[in-house]
Design an enzyme around this catalytic site. Structure first.
Site, PDB file in Angstrom:
ATOM      1  N   GLY A  15     -15.221  50.021  25.060  1.00  0.00           N
ATOM      2  CA  GLY A  15     -14.740  50.031  26.494  1.00  0.00           C
ATOM      3  C   GLY A  15     -15.253  48.938  27.201  1.00  0.00           C
ATOM      4  N   SER A  45     -10.506  52.241  29.108  1.00  0.00           N
ATOM      5  CA  SER A  45     -10.442  50.797  30.109  1.00  0.00           C
ATOM      6  C   SER A  45      -9.065  50.007  30.089  1.00  0.00           C
ATOM      7  CB  SER A  45     -11.802  50.081  29.513  1.00  0.00           C
ATOM      8  OG  SER A  45     -12.892  50.703  29.542  1.00  0.00           O
ATOM      9  N   ALA A  48      -6.540  51.315  32.654  1.00  0.00           N
ATOM     10  CA  ALA A  48      -6.576  51.006  34.094  1.00  0.00           C
ATOM     11  C   ALA A  48      -5.719  50.261  34.685  1.00  0.00           C
ATOM     12  CB  ALA A  48      -8.118  50.429  34.194  1.00  0.00           C
ATOM     13  N   GLY A  50      -4.805  50.519  38.619  1.00  0.00           N
ATOM     14  CA  GLY A  50      -4.886  50.053  39.990  1.00  0.00           C
ATOM     15  C   GLY A  50      -5.882  48.974  40.352  1.00  0.00           C
ATOM     16  N   GLY A  51      -6.913  48.744  39.725  1.00  0.00           N
ATOM     17  CA  GLY A  51      -7.738  47.793  39.911  1.00  0.00           C
ATOM     18  C   GLY A  51      -9.421  47.937  40.056  1.00  0.00           C
ATOM     19  N   GLU A 115      -6.286  51.685  48.080  1.00  0.00           N
ATOM     20  CA  GLU A 115      -6.180  52.887  47.624  1.00  0.00           C
ATOM     21  C   GLU A 115      -6.709  53.866  48.590  1.00  0.00           C
ATOM     22  OE1 GLU A 115      -7.685  52.329  43.505  1.00  0.00           O
ATOM     23  OE2 GLU A 115      -5.698  52.015  42.832  1.00  0.00           O
ATOM     24  N   HIS A 231      -6.183  63.301  38.572  1.00  0.00           N
ATOM     25  CA  HIS A 231      -5.122  62.458  39.209  1.00  0.00           C
ATOM     26  C   HIS A 231      -3.924  63.231  39.637  1.00  0.00           C
ATOM     27  CE1 HIS A 231      -2.884  58.872  40.413  1.00  0.00           C
ATOM     28  NE2 HIS A 231      -4.135  58.032  40.236  1.00  0.00           N
ATOM     29  N   ARG A 280      -8.070  62.250  46.597  1.00  0.00           N
ATOM     30  CA  ARG A 280      -7.428  62.438  45.409  1.00  0.00           C
ATOM     31  C   ARG A 280      -7.482  63.866  45.083  1.00  0.00           C
ATOM     32  NH1 ARG A 280      -8.892  58.276  40.791  1.00  0.00           N
ATOM     33  NH2 ARG A 280      -7.306  56.730  41.442  1.00  0.00           N
ATOM     34  N   HIS A 338      -8.508  63.158  34.755  1.00  0.00           N
ATOM     35  CA  HIS A 338      -8.467  61.496  34.982  1.00  0.00           C
ATOM     36  C   HIS A 338      -9.851  61.057  34.655  1.00  0.00           C
ATOM     37  CE1 HIS A 338      -6.846  57.795  36.192  1.00  0.00           C
ATOM     38  NE2 HIS A 338      -7.301  57.646  37.149  1.00  0.00           N
ATOM     39  N   GLU A 362     -18.576  55.565  31.748  1.00  0.00           N
ATOM     40  CA  GLU A 362     -18.134  56.730  32.053  1.00  0.00           C
ATOM     41  C   GLU A 362     -18.879  57.842  31.357  1.00  0.00           C
ATOM     42  OE1 GLU A 362     -13.883  57.308  32.294  1.00  0.00           O
ATOM     43  OE2 GLU A 362     -14.016  59.613  32.507  1.00  0.00           O
ATOM     44  N   ARG A 373     -15.343  60.449  42.845  1.00  0.00           N
ATOM     45  CA  ARG A 373     -15.188  59.076  42.562  1.00  0.00           C
ATOM     46  C   ARG A 373     -14.218  58.363  43.555  1.00  0.00           C
ATOM     47  NH1 ARG A 373     -11.637  55.378  38.479  1.00  0.00           N
ATOM     48  NH2 ARG A 373     -10.482  57.025  39.178  1.00  0.00           N
ATOM     49  N   SER A 378     -14.766  52.892  38.986  1.00  0.00           N
ATOM     50  CA  SER A 378     -15.327  53.225  37.904  1.00  0.00           C
ATOM     51  C   SER A 378     -15.363  51.899  36.807  1.00  0.00           C
ATOM     52  CB  SER A 378     -14.676  54.394  37.069  1.00  0.00           C
ATOM     53  OG  SER A 378     -13.157  54.243  37.140  1.00  0.00           O
ATOM     54  N   LEU A 379     -14.449  51.164  36.718  1.00  0.00           N
ATOM     55  CA  LEU A 379     -14.544  49.891  36.022  1.00  0.00           C
ATOM     56  C   LEU A 379     -15.633  49.160  36.385  1.00  0.00           C
ATOM     57  CD1 LEU A 379     -10.788  48.500  35.737  1.00  0.00           C
ATOM     58  CD2 LEU A 379     -12.487  49.140  33.803  1.00  0.00           C
TER      59      LEU A 379
HETATM   60  C1  FAD Z   1      -4.845  55.741  33.159  1.00  0.00           C
HETATM   61  C2  FAD Z   1      -6.119  55.446  33.691  1.00  0.00           C
HETATM   62  C3  FAD Z   1      -6.178  54.596  34.632  1.00  0.00           C
HETATM   63  C4  FAD Z   1      -7.291  54.266  35.370  1.00  0.00           C
HETATM   64  N1  FAD Z   1      -7.258  53.251  36.434  1.00  0.00           N
HETATM   65  C5  FAD Z   1      -8.462  52.738  36.823  1.00  0.00           C
HETATM   66  C6  FAD Z   1      -8.628  51.756  37.809  1.00  0.00           C
HETATM   67  O1  FAD Z   1      -7.590  51.363  38.337  1.00  0.00           O
HETATM   68  N2  FAD Z   1      -9.715  51.410  38.445  1.00  0.00           N
HETATM   69  C7  FAD Z   1     -10.775  52.057  37.708  1.00  0.00           C
HETATM   70  O2  FAD Z   1     -11.997  51.426  38.436  1.00  0.00           O
HETATM   71  N3  FAD Z   1     -11.014  52.931  36.787  1.00  0.00           N
HETATM   72  C8  FAD Z   1      -9.746  53.637  36.240  1.00  0.00           C
HETATM   73  N4  FAD Z   1      -9.708  54.176  35.383  1.00  0.00           N
HETATM   74  C9  FAD Z   1     -10.998  54.673  34.718  1.00  0.00           C
HETATM   75  C10 FAD Z   1     -11.536  53.635  33.903  1.00  0.00           C
HETATM   76  O3  FAD Z   1     -10.542  53.249  33.083  1.00  0.00           O
HETATM   77  C11 FAD Z   1     -12.719  54.255  33.025  1.00  0.00           C
HETATM   78  O4  FAD Z   1     -13.692  54.956  33.733  1.00  0.00           O
HETATM   79  C12 FAD Z   1     -13.592  53.152  32.582  1.00  0.00           C
HETATM   80  O5  FAD Z   1     -12.641  52.341  31.757  1.00  0.00           O
HETATM   81  C13 FAD Z   1     -14.350  53.727  31.377  1.00  0.00           C
HETATM   82  O6  FAD Z   1     -15.022  52.580  30.547  1.00  0.00           O
HETATM   83  P1  FAD Z   1     -15.825  52.875  29.497  1.00  0.00           P
HETATM   84  O7  FAD Z   1     -16.438  51.641  28.866  1.00  0.00           O
HETATM   85  O8  FAD Z   1     -17.082  53.549  29.870  1.00  0.00           O
HETATM   86  O9  FAD Z   1     -15.415  53.741  28.631  1.00  0.00           O
HETATM   87  P2  FAD Z   1     -13.997  53.616  27.663  1.00  0.00           P
HETATM   88  O10 FAD Z   1     -13.280  52.419  28.111  1.00  0.00           O
HETATM   89  O11 FAD Z   1     -13.254  54.995  27.592  1.00  0.00           O
HETATM   90  O12 FAD Z   1     -14.634  53.210  26.317  1.00  0.00           O
HETATM   91  C14 FAD Z   1     -15.201  54.219  25.640  1.00  0.00           C
HETATM   92  C15 FAD Z   1     -15.486  53.628  24.083  1.00  0.00           C
HETATM   93  O13 FAD Z   1     -16.306  54.652  23.260  1.00  0.00           O
HETATM   94  C16 FAD Z   1     -15.511  54.726  22.044  1.00  0.00           C
HETATM   95  N5  FAD Z   1     -16.055  55.969  21.470  1.00  0.00           N
HETATM   96  C17 FAD Z   1     -15.852  57.185  22.105  1.00  0.00           C
HETATM   97  N6  FAD Z   1     -16.537  58.146  21.359  1.00  0.00           N
HETATM   98  C18 FAD Z   1     -17.169  57.551  20.489  1.00  0.00           C
HETATM   99  C19 FAD Z   1     -18.178  57.856  19.399  1.00  0.00           C
HETATM  100  N7  FAD Z   1     -18.444  59.314  19.054  1.00  0.00           N
HETATM  101  N8  FAD Z   1     -18.668  56.897  18.582  1.00  0.00           N
HETATM  102  C20 FAD Z   1     -18.143  55.762  18.716  1.00  0.00           C
HETATM  103  N9  FAD Z   1     -17.525  55.116  19.779  1.00  0.00           N
HETATM  104  C21 FAD Z   1     -16.962  56.065  20.489  1.00  0.00           C
HETATM  105  C22 FAD Z   1     -13.905  54.613  22.432  1.00  0.00           C
HETATM  106  O14 FAD Z   1     -13.265  54.882  21.472  1.00  0.00           O
HETATM  107  C23 FAD Z   1     -13.997  53.699  23.339  1.00  0.00           C
HETATM  108  O15 FAD Z   1     -14.122  52.418  22.627  1.00  0.00           O
HETATM  109  C24 FAD Z   1      -8.670  54.618  34.820  1.00  0.00           C
HETATM  110  C25 FAD Z   1      -8.418  55.544  33.660  1.00  0.00           C
HETATM  111  C26 FAD Z   1      -7.129  55.898  33.006  1.00  0.00           C
HETATM  112  C27 FAD Z   1      -7.304  56.810  31.759  1.00  0.00           C
END
Ligand code: FAD
Length: 494
Positions: A15, A45, A48, A50-51, A115, A231, A280, A338, A362, A373, A378-379
């Site tokens: 992500g 990711s 996402a 909103g931004g 937001e 959410h 929220r 969410h 996350e 949050r 979070s992004l």
């Molecule tokens: C619909 C939606 C809208 C959102 N909108 C926003 C927004 O507007 N702004 C904002 O800041 N945040 C937003 N968020 C939250 C934000 O997207 C996430 O908190 C953030 O993208 C998490 O990033 P990450 O890289 O930690 O995890 P992720 O992007 O979830 O990536 C995790 C990665 O780990 C991999 N993985 C999982 N388990 C394993 C394993 N056991 N072995 C190997 N790989 C594994 C997954 O496949 C993935 O590749 C939103 C979330 C959602 C669901």
């Protein structure tokens, strides 16, 4: 299979947090593992909408951004971590632009959305409501050009491995041909959160907390598991569906969309001074109650109307897919799990309690979010911490790992029917309104479920994580932030 290669850094998850870490760790030799077919294919990711929050406006400052973050987190945040994060946000946006990110603009300036619980307009976005997709596009393109990086798709980590001294020195991974050992001097969990465990969620199925579960199984300290953000507005399912529901971004309410009950009457103004832009969890609980009473609806017909397809193309497409035209009719909504504030506890250097193991995004609980949050933080957190950790790992000597001990568990995921039962029990008793009795009922149902799953299996580790969530919810007897106990006095109006 055992890979002979020893990497400097093993990043688990592709992500935003994992890709930022992997990029910044150059020129270290980095292995990047992901269950999907390509870097940006899975994880939260790319969903996402909103931004990304950053204090860029003339009337804004990182200090104000930090204050809003602390208020949303009900003061349970780590103020230093918050200050560092909000100070880094403007630079992070500039970095994404240097990678080629095309954010929405008003004239020459970046367009800044507002937001809930943000006192200033500070949400940088792309293509209206497709910010995550744009960020992942540029990060995926950037890693393609990297020679320090080995990208391994279709690989799911199911156990961490330690050496005789207790240092984490790699991970056991299920690959296309069976189990593999990936060894590294530093292991980074960037595996996302656990909101996907709930019956209704905005997250893709891979956000199942499996990375956090394997850290727990290895003995890492977790924190704040009770804090799960729901959410308020996911597109209500047609039927008895389980799993990911389309998100109706908060930016819709920021643009004036209002929430209506089944009789077509607004219900938020009577509940909170900020009405639809209240925090929220306040809005989510109100929507939960209205959904039980006969339905809750998001009405954008007046505030957004004909401009909907241009301003919110992703949401528009999801609604039209369901036969709902948001220009002309209110959209039926339910709350959905969410975002997880809890995760693997990390310090200012993203280090966990286990030597050799780091966590970002996350999957981590860095203290930034506290009990709740602030939207669009979070992004920002995943990218900022990933970059900082990658750079730190690139700049200091990494210890020579000892020999990896054999795996303590085997790859055996939860069957779909058991996963659905887990989602149901969490949704019923461990979601928006919790009580001691309900949590005890959930624990009993979980124990019944666990009896059907072999010990020392990757599926069982998920149930152990769920048990830790329930224990954390039970232990926190008063309501705060996103954690709401119906059987205790609310200590924070959030
Ligand atoms: C619909 C939606 C809208 C959102 N909108 C926003 C927004 O507007 N702004 C904002 O800041 N945040 C937003 N968020 C939250 C934000 O997207 C996430 O908190 C953030 O993208 C998490 O990033 P990450 O890289 O930690 O995890 P992720 O992007 O979830 O990536 C995790 C990665 O780990 C991999 N993985 C999982 N388990 C394993 C394993 N056991 N072995 C190997 N790989 C594994 C997954 O496949 C993935 O590749 C939103 C979330 C959602 C669901």
């Amino acid at each position: 299979m055992t890979t002979d290669a020893l990497f400097d850094v093993l990043v688990i998850g592709s992500g935003a947090a994992g890709l930022a870490t992997a990029l910044a760790a150059a020129p270290r030799r980095v292995a990047l593992l992901t269950p999907g077919p390509e870097p940006a294919a899975d994880g939260a990711s790319r969903w996402a909408q909103g931004g990304i929050a950053a204090a860029l406006a003339a009337d804004d400052s990182p200090r104000l951004h930090a204050e809003d973050t602390l208020i949303a987190g009900a003061g349970l945040n780590d103020p230093l971590a918050v200050a560092r994060l909000t100070a880094s946000a403007p630079g992070l946006i500039a970095w994404l632009q240097t990678l080629g990110a095309r954010f929405d603009r008003v004239g020459a300036a970046l367009a800044l959305g507002r937001e809930a619980a943000h006192r200033r307009a500070r949400i940088v976005h792309a293509q209206g409501d497709a910010t995550g997709a744009e960020v992942m596009r540029v990060l995926a393109a950037a890693i393609e050009a990297c020679s320090h990086l080995t990208f391994a798709s279709r690989r799911t980590a199911f156990a961490l491995t330690r050496d005789a001294a207790g240092r984490v020195v790699g991970a056991w991974v299920q690959g296309p041909g069976g189990s593999e050992l990936w060894r590294a001097r530093a292991v980074v969990l960037a595996s996302g959160g656990y909101a996907g465990l709930y019956r209704y969620t905005t997250n893709p199925p891979g956000s199942d907390g499996s990375g956090i579960a394997l850290a727990l199984a290895a003995g890492a300290a977790l924190a704040d598991l009770e804090f799960v953000q729901f959410h308020p507005t996911a597109l209500a399912p047609h039927d008895d569906a389980h799993g990911q529901l389309p998100l109706l971004t908060e930016a819709l309410r920021g643009a004036g969309a209002v929430l209506l009950d089944a009789r077509g009457k607004r219900f938020m103004p009577a509940l909170h001074a900020e009405a639809e832009l209240a925090p929220r969890d306040v809005v989510a609980r109100a929507v939960w109650c209205e959904a039980q009473r006969g339905g809750a609806f998001l009405d954008a017909t007046v505030s957004i109307g004909a401009g909907f397809p241009q301003r919110f193309p992703t949401v528009f497409a999801a609604c039209m897919d369901r036969g709902i035209d948001p220009r002309a009719q209110p959209i039926p909504v339910v709350p959905a799990a969410h975002y997880c504030m809890g995760g693997v506890r990390t310090d200012a250097a993203c280090a966990t309690s286990l030597p050799g193991l780091y966590a970002v995004g996350e999957a981590a609980c860095s203290g930034v979010h506290g009990a709740n949050r602030l939207a669009s933080n979070s992004l920002l957190e995943g990218l900022a911490h990933g970059r900082a950790l990658g750079a730190a790992l690139a700049s200091r000597p990494l210890p020579e790992p000892g020999a990896a001990l054999p795996p303590q568990r085997r790859w055996q995921p939860l069957p779909a029917a058991l996963r659905a039962r887990l989602g149901d029990l969490l949704w019923r008793d461990a979601a928006l309104r919790r009580s001691g009795d309900g949590l005890a009922r959930a624990e009993a149902a979980l124990a019944t479920l666990a009896a059907e799953v072999p010990a020392a299996s990757s599926g069982r580790d998920l149930l152990v994580l769920a048990a830790a969530m329930l224990a954390a919810m039970r232990a926190r007897r008063r309501s705060v932030g996103a954690h709401f106990r119906v059987d205790a006095e609310a200590v924070a109006a959030a």
